[in-house]
Design a protein around this motif. Sequence first.
Motif, PDB file in Angstrom:
ATOM      1  N   UNK A 244       0.850  -1.197   0.000  1.00 41.25           N
ATOM      2  CA  UNK A 244       0.000   0.000   0.000  1.00 41.25           C
ATOM      3  C   UNK A 244       0.890   1.254   0.000  1.00 41.25           C
ATOM      4  N   UNK A 245       0.475   2.267  -0.735  1.00 44.88           N
ATOM      5  CA  UNK A 245       1.157   3.565  -0.708  1.00 44.88           C
ATOM      6  C   UNK A 245       1.178   4.094   0.733  1.00 44.88           C
ATOM      7  N   UNK A 246       2.299   4.687   1.137  1.00 44.24           N
ATOM      8  CA  UNK A 246       2.460   5.128   2.534  1.00 44.24           C
ATOM      9  C   UNK A 246       1.437   6.151   3.003  1.00 44.24           C
ATOM     10  N   UNK A 247       1.133   7.123   2.152  1.00 46.69           N
ATOM     11  CA  UNK A 247       0.188   8.167   2.594  1.00 46.69           C
ATOM     12  C   UNK A 247      -1.210   7.585   2.743  1.00 46.69           C
ATOM     13  N   UNK A 248      -1.578   6.696   1.839  1.00 45.27           N
ATOM     14  CA  UNK A 248      -2.890   6.030   1.935  1.00 45.27           C
ATOM     15  C   UNK A 248      -2.917   5.188   3.212  1.00 45.27           C
ATOM     16  N   UNK A 249      -1.831   4.473   3.456  1.00 45.71           N
ATOM     17  CA  UNK A 249      -1.743   3.605   4.638  1.00 45.71           C
ATOM     18  C   UNK A 249      -1.993   4.412   5.911  1.00 45.71           C
ATOM     19  N   UNK A 250      -1.407   5.613   5.973  1.00 41.38           N
ATOM     20  CA  UNK A 250      -1.518   6.449   7.175  1.00 41.38           C
ATOM     21  C   UNK A 250      -2.943   6.953   7.406  1.00 41.38           C
ATOM     22  N   UNK A 251      -3.785   6.946   6.385  1.00 40.47           N
ATOM     23  CA  UNK A 251      -5.157   7.425   6.576  1.00 40.47           C
ATOM     24  C   UNK A 251      -6.048   6.372   7.236  1.00 40.47           C
ATOM     25  N   UNK A 252      -5.615   5.110   7.229  1.00 43.69           N
ATOM     26  CA  UNK A 252      -6.444   4.058   7.825  1.00 43.69           C
ATOM     27  C   UNK A 252      -6.298   4.034   9.343  1.00 43.69           C
ATOM     28  N   UNK A 253      -7.371   3.743  10.037  1.00 43.34           N
ATOM     29  CA  UNK A 253      -7.309   3.584  11.497  1.00 43.34           C
ATOM     30  C   UNK A 253      -6.451   2.352  11.795  1.00 43.34           C
ATOM     31  N   UNK A 254      -5.952   2.246  13.020  1.00 39.32           N
ATOM     32  CA  UNK A 254      -5.112   1.098  13.374  1.00 39.32           C
ATOM     33  C   UNK A 254      -5.882  -0.206  13.151  1.00 39.32           C
ATOM     34  N   UNK A 255      -7.161  -0.211  13.477  1.00 40.82           N
ATOM     35  CA  UNK A 255      -7.971  -1.429  13.288  1.00 40.82           C
ATOM     36  C   UNK A 255      -8.067  -1.794  11.815  1.00 40.82           C
ATOM     37  N   UNK A 256      -8.251  -0.782  10.981  1.00 45.84           N
ATOM     38  CA  UNK A 256      -8.374  -1.080   9.550  1.00 45.84           C
ATOM     39  C   UNK A 256      -7.019  -1.464   8.941  1.00 45.84           C
ATOM     40  N   UNK A 257      -5.943  -0.902   9.478  1.00 44.12           N
ATOM     41  CA  UNK A 257      -4.615  -1.344   9.008  1.00 44.12           C
ATOM     42  C   UNK A 257      -4.445  -2.829   9.309  1.00 44.12           C
ATOM     43  N   UNK A 258      -4.846  -3.221  10.519  1.00 40.78           N
ATOM     44  CA  UNK A 258      -4.732  -4.633  10.899  1.00 40.78           C
ATOM     45  C   UNK A 258      -5.615  -5.499  10.009  1.00 40.78           C
ATOM     46  N   UNK A 259      -6.796  -4.977   9.689  1.00 35.88           N
ATOM     47  CA  UNK A 259      -7.736  -5.717   8.834  1.00 35.88           C
ATOM     48  C   UNK A 259      -7.144  -5.919   7.430  1.00 35.88           C
ATOM     49  N   UNK A 260      -6.601  -4.834   6.872  1.00 33.59           N
ATOM     50  CA  UNK A 260      -6.014  -4.908   5.521  1.00 33.59           C
ATOM     51  C   UNK A 260      -4.839  -5.883   5.492  1.00 33.59           C
ATOM     52  N   UNK A 261      -4.003  -5.819   6.541  1.00 31.04           N
ATOM     53  CA  UNK A 261      -2.829  -6.676   6.592  1.00 31.04           C
ATOM     54  C   UNK A 261      -3.223  -8.149   6.751  1.00 31.04           C
ATOM     55  N   UNK A 262      -4.125  -8.429   7.677  1.00 32.27           N
ATOM     56  CA  UNK A 262      -4.522  -9.825   7.887  1.00 32.27           C
ATOM     57  C   UNK A 262      -5.193 -10.400   6.634  1.00 32.27           C
ATOM     58  N   UNK A 263      -5.996  -9.576   5.971  1.00 27.29           N
ATOM     59  CA  UNK A 263      -6.655 -10.038   4.742  1.00 27.29           C
ATOM     60  C   UNK A 263      -5.607 -10.343   3.668  1.00 27.29           C
ATOM     61  N   UNK A 264      -4.539  -9.528   3.609  1.00 31.83           N
ATOM     62  CA  UNK A 264      -3.475  -9.769   2.634  1.00 31.83           C
ATOM     63  C   UNK A 264      -2.730 -11.063   2.966  1.00 31.83           C
ATOM     64  N   UNK A 265      -2.453 -11.273   4.267  1.00 29.58           N
ATOM     65  CA  UNK A 265      -1.769 -12.507   4.685  1.00 29.58           C
ATOM     66  C   UNK A 265      -2.625 -13.723   4.318  1.00 29.58           C
ATOM     67  N   UNK A 266      -3.910 -13.645   4.627  1.00 26.13           N
ATOM     68  CA  UNK A 266      -4.804 -14.774   4.347  1.00 26.13           C
ATOM     69  C   UNK A 266      -4.935 -15.023   2.839  1.00 26.13           C
TER      70      UNK A 266
END
Length: 336
Positions: A244-266
């Motif tokens: 994910x682009x860094x600036x876009x990444x920073x706009x997500x809440x911590x919960x949504x960052x975790x959601x995006x990351x876990x979904x990518x891992x899965x």
Amino acid sequence: MLKRCTLIAAAAGALLFGSIAHAQYKDEYTVSTVLPSAFPWGQAADKWVELVNERSEGRINMKIYSNSQLVSGDQTKEFSAMRSGLIDMAVGSTINWSPQVPELNLFSLPFLMPDYSAIDAITQGEVGEAVFAAIQKRGVTPLAWGENGFRELSNSKRAISEPADVEGLKIRVVGSPLFQDTFNALGANPTQMSWADAKPALTTGAVDGQENPLSVFDVARIDQVGQEHLTLWHYMADPLVFAVNNRIWATFSADDQALLKQAAIDAGQWEIEKSRSELDATLAAIKERGVTVTELTPTQRDAFINATQSVYQEWSPRIGEDLIKKAQQAVADRQQ
Ligand code: X2X
């Protein structure tokens, strides 16, 4: 009183700002890939989008743009476009991002990884973390690994079982200049071109051969453009990276960052397992269509290993000697 009002206003402002910052999600995020849904690569991206949509209950929507269309077909520009914000997210190959992240050339070193456990030993351990740190350092947030697969060599001229067979063949290679060195070391005539240009070049005979994973050879029907000979030499495999682009990444809440990351891992794990499990059937289908498949004996493979040693000397300053050593150690220590 005034002070109190200011404080209240400031607190309200902070609250509002907080909620606005998170409310400012885009209606839709762009996700770049090279290969579309018919290939494991495209399926990895589809799965990520699906999981994120499901788990965020429709709050986070992503749309895939395949065939490198967001960079006009030039897959080696994908990383820069994501870094600059032209692309929000991507599921990309280590090969295509290696011009901007030299450490990613690690995976392209010939015969570094003999099998799938070797890939896993690298990506899932300390070396994988170091590679992710290198991506992060270059301005993009990496989340998870996927897999394009072991790249096998095909050509229209002859069965290849030793380096001498490759001599003089015009081979289409991908983005990193490392491939020029590998194929030059084998006495071939490599030409760098994008995936968009590869099939036309094979069709007209502008090039004699190419290298790509079995799934790509099969789905893209590379045999139909005269590629009758296929050698299973497993000389390298390109992992995919969800990022994910860094600036876009920073706009997500911590919960949504975790959601995006876990979904990518899965999604990555799902795609890796699926694509590996399909390989036998894919190879059978390719053979059925009349392609001559050559499997190298260990001695024959050693001849290719010896012939390409110069690539390590040439590339270790750019990749990092320490990273290469650690990767070799992880491969030697791997569980099989
Ligand atoms: O261009 C290729 O050969 C492909 C599709 O495998 C990559 O993008 C690395």
